[in-house]
Design a protein around this motif. Structure first.
Motif: not given
Length: 226
Positions: A101-102, A197, A200, A210-212, A225
């Motif tokens: 998790q970011a 997350i 990536v 980073i893709n969320t 993170i």
């Protein structure tokens, strides 16, 4: 019969021309090497005027310049190899971030299966009467958390997933707002919450992306993170 011989000869000659062109192309594409340089230097010495020989300092300077040019070329090749290796290592390290998790700026809060949601309120200066409001997807207020007076900086909070009556709420996404009194006036404060997350990307110019579900963000822009 003669036509067959003529056709075969023409085909053979065309083949030879094609091979000559290939050799010529390959020869033209070859770069000068150190052997070529010394061959040119030998030719230069053989044709010099005996009464006015070449200056030793000029010869040494030419040799030094060629050696430096060759060294720089080799150095560039080594740097390219190092850059490729670093990109590969970055991709491997980035893959370990998937599933974590970011902490990203967001106005939504994700309640996980354990019934816990965490985040951070960002206060540029001390704040009084800080209140955290949590709403469901329809905008109905389900919980209010009083955080009192807080110093400037990152203010961590945690929600246990219960509503105002102490009942457990289902996991999912909830809206979250923070309000407090700063310099005598009530104002809204920015909030950062933890987002999963999903994937990536390794971009040569932008680094690790980073893709969320909130979107894409550079790894260097993420504060934490978990």
């Amino acid at each position: 019969m003669s036509n067959d011989i003529s056709t075969a000869s023409s085909t053979y000659l065309d083949s030879l021309k094609w091979q000559d062109n290939q050799v010529s192309t390959e020869e033209k594409s070859d770069a000068l090497t150190q052997e070529d340089f010394f061959s040119l230097l030998t030719q230069q010495l053989s044709f010099q005027d005996p009464s006015n020989p070449a200056d030793n300092d000029q010869m040494i300077a030419q040799m030094t310049n060629f050696t430096m040019a060759e060294g720089i070329s080799n150095l560039n090749s080594n740097f390219q190899s190092l850059a490729a290796s670093m990109t590969s290592n970055s991709a491997l390290q980035a893959s370990t971030l998937v599933g974590k998790q970011a902490l990203l700026e967001s106005d939504t809060l994700d309640l996980n299966a354990e019934g816990v949601a965490k985040g951070t309120i960002v206060a540029q200066e001390p704040v009084d009467n800080l209140t955290l409001r949590i709403e469901d997807s329809s905008g109905q207020l389900v919980r209010t958390i009083d955080l009192g007076s807080q110093a400037a900086g990152a203010i961590r909070f945690e929600w246990d997933g219960k509503n105002s009556e102490g009942e457990d709420l289902p996991e999912g996404e909830y809206n979250v707002k923070a309000e407090g009194q700063m310099a005598g006036e009530f104002t809204s404060l920015p909030i950062a919450t933890f987002k999963n997350i999903e994937s990536v990307n390794v971009n040569g110019s932008s680094g690790i992306i980073i893709n969320t579900k909130e979107g894409a963000v550079r790894l260097t822009d993420i504060a934490e993170i978990a």
